[in-house]
Scaffold this motif. Structure first.
Motif, short mmCIF file in Angstrom:
data_model
loop_
_atom_site.label_atom_id
_atom_site.label_comp_id
_atom_site.label_asym_id
_atom_site.label_seq_id
_atom_site.Cartn_x
_atom_site.Cartn_y
_atom_site.Cartn_z
N PRO A 1 38.53 20.35 33.50
CA PRO A 1 37.35 20.51 32.63
C PRO A 1 37.12 21.98 32.28
N ALA A 2 36.21 22.22 31.31
CA ALA A 2 35.85 23.59 30.92
C ALA A 2 35.07 24.26 32.05
N GLY A 3 35.39 25.50 32.30
CA GLY A 3 34.71 26.24 33.36
C GLY A 3 35.43 26.17 34.69
N GLN A 4 36.56 25.47 34.74
CA GLN A 4 37.33 25.40 35.98
C GLN A 4 37.99 26.75 36.23
N VAL A 5 37.77 27.35 37.46
CA VAL A 5 38.36 28.62 37.82
C VAL A 5 39.84 28.40 38.11
N VAL A 6 40.66 29.14 37.42
CA VAL A 6 42.09 29.01 37.59
C VAL A 6 42.61 30.08 38.55
N ALA A 7 42.12 31.31 38.42
CA ALA A 7 42.60 32.41 39.26
C ALA A 7 41.52 33.49 39.30
N LYS A 8 41.70 34.48 40.18
CA LYS A 8 40.76 35.60 40.28
C LYS A 8 41.56 36.89 40.42
N ILE A 9 41.23 37.83 39.57
CA ILE A 9 41.89 39.15 39.61
C ILE A 9 41.08 40.05 40.54
N ARG A 10 41.74 40.61 41.57
CA ARG A 10 41.08 41.52 42.52
C ARG A 10 41.50 42.96 42.21
N ALA A 11 40.45 43.84 42.13
CA ALA A 11 40.72 45.26 41.89
C ALA A 11 39.65 46.09 42.60
N VAL A 12 39.99 47.28 42.91
CA VAL A 12 39.07 48.21 43.58
C VAL A 12 39.25 49.61 42.96
N ASP A 13 38.16 50.36 42.96
CA ASP A 13 38.19 51.73 42.43
C ASP A 13 37.77 52.66 43.55
N ALA A 14 38.53 53.71 43.81
CA ALA A 14 38.21 54.66 44.89
C ALA A 14 36.94 55.45 44.61
N ASP A 15 36.50 55.48 43.34
CA ASP A 15 35.26 56.16 43.02
C ASP A 15 34.07 55.31 43.47
N SER A 16 32.86 55.78 43.14
CA SER A 16 31.67 55.04 43.55
C SER A 16 30.70 54.99 42.38
N GLY A 17 29.66 54.17 42.54
CA GLY A 17 28.64 54.05 41.52
C GLY A 17 29.20 53.47 40.24
N TYR A 18 28.75 54.02 39.15
CA TYR A 18 29.22 53.52 37.86
C TYR A 18 30.71 53.74 37.69
N ASN A 19 31.20 54.78 38.29
CA ASN A 19 32.64 55.03 38.18
C ASN A 19 33.46 53.93 38.85
N ALA A 20 32.82 53.18 39.77
CA ALA A 20 33.54 52.11 40.48
C ALA A 20 33.09 50.72 40.03
N TRP A 21 32.24 50.65 39.06
CA TRP A 21 31.77 49.37 38.54
C TRP A 21 32.80 48.86 37.53
N LEU A 22 33.46 47.81 37.87
CA LEU A 22 34.60 47.32 37.10
C LEU A 22 34.19 46.18 36.19
N ARG A 23 34.88 46.14 35.09
CA ARG A 23 34.70 45.02 34.15
C ARG A 23 36.10 44.52 33.75
#
Length: 914
Positions: free
Chosen positions: A612-634
């Protein structure tokens, strides 16, 4: 009186009869008769019948002068018409007869009438002058005769016979000389020797009396002046004149007016004054005398302090030949006036005075005197201002200026002291003597920083040698005692990166302090990921003996910059490799799963047909060594750009179906996903996901083989076996209940905090807070108490501490090494910093870590459902620090406790699902 009138009438009748017989009528009338008086019956005496005088018009013929008589037309009588004055009509002639002509008409006839005016005593004797001045020499002998002019009387006969009398006098008498001449001579005779000094002027009255009945008199005043001779010497009215003058009498002041009199007159009484001698003789030019008036005046200034008493001998001489003289003495006493101000001398002065001088130290010796005497010379002394010095009298006229209070050169470096003296005169005179008393410095003040704690913010990647801050310590001492040198005393690097990397490192390896200016320099570029907080002490030491020092704590917070790109994490259970591209699939059913990354760096994921629509197929994991807005990922789906069957969660990284899958879709889909942070400029990483569409049973076999390949002892980051579904559902219920309870507690804490913040309370001054950590970015600040910060583990990545307090309290440093006298006051440098703004928020990297560890169902719960909206940036913003610190601290503790419990529950759920 009546008999006399009858006799007069008989006489008149006889005369009338005689006149008629001779053809002439004679009448007599006394002078001064009243108007209307009947002189005679003229008509009858002329032989006219009654009424005939009027018919024949009997009248007087007018003559040259106005007649004093008239004829009555009705009766024919002769009447007095105006005043008759014999002396005016006839003078001294006797008898006084007037000739009148009477005219009678019808027929015309003329008659002659003679009217005699008789004299009466109506005029008093008259002297030629009312006053007669005579001058007789003082040496005239008795019997001397002086002729006088007698009086005259306008009357005649016995009325003009005069006799003389003189008023009573023992020196003079009057005498008439009988001679054959018709005029008698009158003489004034001296009967006694004259003395002008006794009676200078004799005033007598000479009276003349006539022989009339009643008699009349006339008087004349005789003023007899006795002429003087120089027979008397001048005499002063006082033998001694006592004069008192104040010493401030001005030049020209009248000292005394001496007066000598001479009984003589004329030049014999004119006196010339002169000063015979003056004691003391040295001041002969101090006085002058007017030769004519005897006025003694000052020609100089008196001085009581020089001479208090003067004697002047005065001589007065007349102008006689030979001249006669008299003498007197003028004694002048000089009164003291307050004309001398006190005088103050400084005989000794010991300056500068050390500021640690003991009370009672003698600073100066003074001498005070006043030349005046009495109350004018009594002097009182005092010091102004009254502190910190005072006067002590040692003996008459001598004083000591002593220290009465402790000195502080830093408060007052120099005193302008006035020693004031005032005498007891009225008005009082005073004197002032200014003393300049400098205070020498001792090293009694340690250098003092404007703040006990300095908060310094520095961006990472700064250049080596960059100035980080400028510290300034004030030492109010002067010269070497106030010359301050700075040095880094102690300190160490702080932060997760520093602890995990190189361990403890001295602050001197990062920063250096300029010894003279207090500037803090960076020795090397700072790295936020390595060093987040550097706390050290700066010591300020003066150059005094012994030296004194002061310390200040510097908290250097490194601000993060976007210098790290997002890093994609490998699947759970595999060894991470730097720069590797990995992906992980999470599915809430057995129909979709993610396999391991292929050798080409592509992530393989499987999805079942008909998902169905909305079924989660996978999840991309990422991390940023910075903090705050610099580490807020999209996460953004870069390819395919056209509408496809899949979509990527903007902030979750979840790859889900955009619509139900059917056979029309291809068997394999390659997705290019870009992970980008919010820094400026933004940094990014890409991941390639290959999704294969299989039948439901094939997808289950593929998921089983993927789980087997991961090992039985390892946990998948997002996968979970089917047998634990029931236990997971039960756990979710309790987790939801716990989250609701904690959220209620959190909301209660917010309400209490808001009430304490906006409720009216007394103002409370905010003071410097405790040691704080700082993290900032372009979008704001995330604050959290240091003692409540947590290190969260995001899957297999490094621990991050992203919850910090932002509390900058570092004031701007002074613009430069200002001169000593221009340095700001401690009150300006040591002002109390404001309380930091306690806004706190969740870190973006924390949110990303939470979403990477929580199961899809938990993510759905946090987002409000599996197909709900994307979870937004969680922000809780409190108000600024309140005035009631106690209530505010309680509320903050409640909020922090609620957050801690919520964090523990989330960590617990993450571990459970992993």
């Amino acid at each position: 009186m009546g008999e006399r009138c009858c006799a007069v009438l008989r006489l008149l009748v006889l005369q009338a009869a005689w006149a008629l017989a001779g053809g002439q009528v004679r009448y007599s009338v006394p002078e001064e008769a009243k108007a209307g008086t009947v002189v005679g019956r003229l008509a009858q005496d002329l032989g006219l019948e009654a009424g005939e005088a009027e018919a024949r018009r009997l009248r007087l013929v007018a003559q040259g002068r106005r007649a004093s008589v008239e004829v009555s037309g009705a009766s024919g009588a002769l009447l007095v018409s105006s005043r008759l004055d014999r002396e005016e009509l006839c003078g001294k002639s006797a008898p006084c007869a007037l000739r009148l002509e009477v005219l009678l008409e019808r027929p015309l006839r003329v008659f002659h009438v003679q009217l005699e005016v008789t004299d009466i005593n109506d005029n008093a004797p008259i002297f030629p002058a009312a006053r007669k001045n005579l001058s007789i020499a003082e040496l005239s002998v008795p019997g001397s005769r002086f002729p006088l002019e007698g009086a005259s009387d306008a009357d005649i006969g016995a009325n003009a016979q005069l006799s003389y009398t003189l008023s009573t006098s023992e020196h003079f008498t009057i005498e008439e000389e009988n001679s054959n001449s018709r005029i008698k001579s009158l003489y004034l005779i001296i009967t006694k020797v004259l003395d002008r000094e006794t009676i200078p002027v004799h005033r007598l009255v000479l009276t003349a009396t006539d022989g009339g009945r009643p008699s009349l008199t006339g008087t004349m005043e005789l003023v007899i002046s006795v002429l003087d001779v120089n027979d008397n010497a001048p005499q002063f009215n006082q033998s001694v004149y006592n004069v008192v003058l104040p010493e401030n009498a001005t030049e020209g002041t009248l000292v005394e007016r001496v007066n000598a009199t001479d009984s003589d007159t004329g030049i014999y009484s004119e006196i010339i004054y002169e000063i015979d001698s003056i004691v003391p003789s040295s001041i002969a030019d101090l006085f002058s005398i007017d030769a004519n008036t005897g006025d003694i005046r000052l020609t100089g200034a008196l001085d009581f302090e020089t001479v208090t008493l003067y004697e002047l001998h005065i001589k007065g001489a007349d102008k006689g030949t030979p001249p006669l003289s008299g003498h007197c003495k003028v004694v002048l006493e000089v009164l003291d006036v307050n004309d001398n101000a006190p005088e103050v001398w400084v005989t000794s002065l010991s300056v500068p005075v050390p500021e640690d001088a003991s009370v009672g130290t003698v600073v100066a010796l003074l001498s005070v005197s006043d030349r005046d005497s009495g109350a004018n010379g009594r002097v009182r002394c005092w010091v102004w201002p009254a502190a910190p010095f005072g006067l002590e009298a040692t003996f008459a006229g001598s004083y000591s200026l002593v220290l009465r209070e402790a000195l502080d050169r830093e408060r007052v470096s120099e005193y302008e002291v006035e020693v004031r003296a005032e005498d007891g005169g009225a008005p009082a005179l005073g004197a002032r003597r200014g003393l300049r008393v400098p205070v020498s410095d001792v090293n009694d003040n340690a250098p003092l920083f404007a703040q006990a704690v300095y908060t310094v913010l520095a961006r990472e990647n700064n250049a080596a040698g960059a100035e980080l801050a400028r510290l300034w310590a004030r030492d109010p001492d002067e010269a070497g005692n106030g010359r301050v040198s700075y040095s880094v005393w102690e300190g160490a690097a702080g932060g997760v990166g520093a602890a995990a990397g190189s361990g403890w490192r001295a602050a001197s390896s990062y920063v250096s302090v300029d010894a003279e200016s207090g500037r803090v320099w960076a020795l090397q570029p700072l790295d936020y990921e390595e060093l987040q907080v550097l706390q050290f002490e700066v010591r300020a030491v003066d150059a005094g003996e012994p030296p004194l020092c002061g310390n200040a704590t510097v908290q250097l917070f490194v601000l993060d910059e976007n210098d790290n790109a997002p890093a994609l994490l490998p699947p759970a259970g595999s060894a991470p490799e730097a720069g590797a591209v990995a992906a992980e699939a999470a599915s809430s059913s057995s129909s979709s799963f993610v396999g391991p990354v292929s050798g080409s760096g592509t992530l393989w994921a499987w999805a079942a047909w008909g998902a169905p629509a909305g079924q989660v197929v996978a999840k991309i994991r990422a991390v940023d060594a910075d903090s705050g807005y610099n580490a807020w990922l999209r996460y953004e789906l870069w390819e395919p750009r056209a509408k496809g069957p899949f979509r990527v969660g903007l902030y979750s990284g979840e790859v889900s179906t955009a619509r139900p899958l059917d056979e029309a879709d291809g068997a394999r889909h390659t997705l290019l996903i870009v992970v980008r942070d919010h820094g400026e400029p933004a940094r990014s990483a890409t991941a390639t996901l290959s999704v294969s569409l299989l039948e439901a049973n094939e997808a289950a076999l593929a998921a089983g083989s993927s789980l087997a390949s991961s090992g039985s002892g390892s946990r998948s980051a997002v996968g979970v076996d089917v047998g634990g579904a029931a236990a997971s559902a039960a756990t979710n219920v309790w987790l939801v209940v716990a989250i609701c309870a904690v959220s209620s507690l959190f909301l209660l804490a917010l309400v209490l905090y808001g009430a304490s913040r906006w409720a009216p309370r007394a103002a409370v001054l905010s003071g410097p807070g405790p040691t704080t950590l700082v993290c900032a970015s372009e979008v704001g600040s995330w604050s959290y108490s240091q003692r409540h910060s947590r290190s969260l583990c995001v899957a297999d990545g490094a621990a991050k501490s992203d919850l910090m307090v932002f509390s900058p309290n570092f004031p701007p440093p002074p613009p430069g090494a200002a001169p000593k006298d221009t340095q700001p006051e401690p009150s300006a440098l040591l002002h109390t910093p404001k309380h930091p703004n306690p806004d706190w928020r969740y870190s973006a990297s924390l949110r990303a870590g939470m979403q990477s560890a929580v199961h899809m169902e938990e993510a759905a719960v946090l987002r409000g459902g599996a197909a709900g909206p994307e979870q937004q940036w969680p922000t809780v913003s409190s108000a600024t620090a309140g005035k009631d610190v106690q209530i505010q601290n309680i509320c903050e503790e409640l909020m922090l406790t609620a957050v801690d419990v919520l964090m523990l529950l989330l960590n617990f759920s993450s571990v459970f699902y992993v």
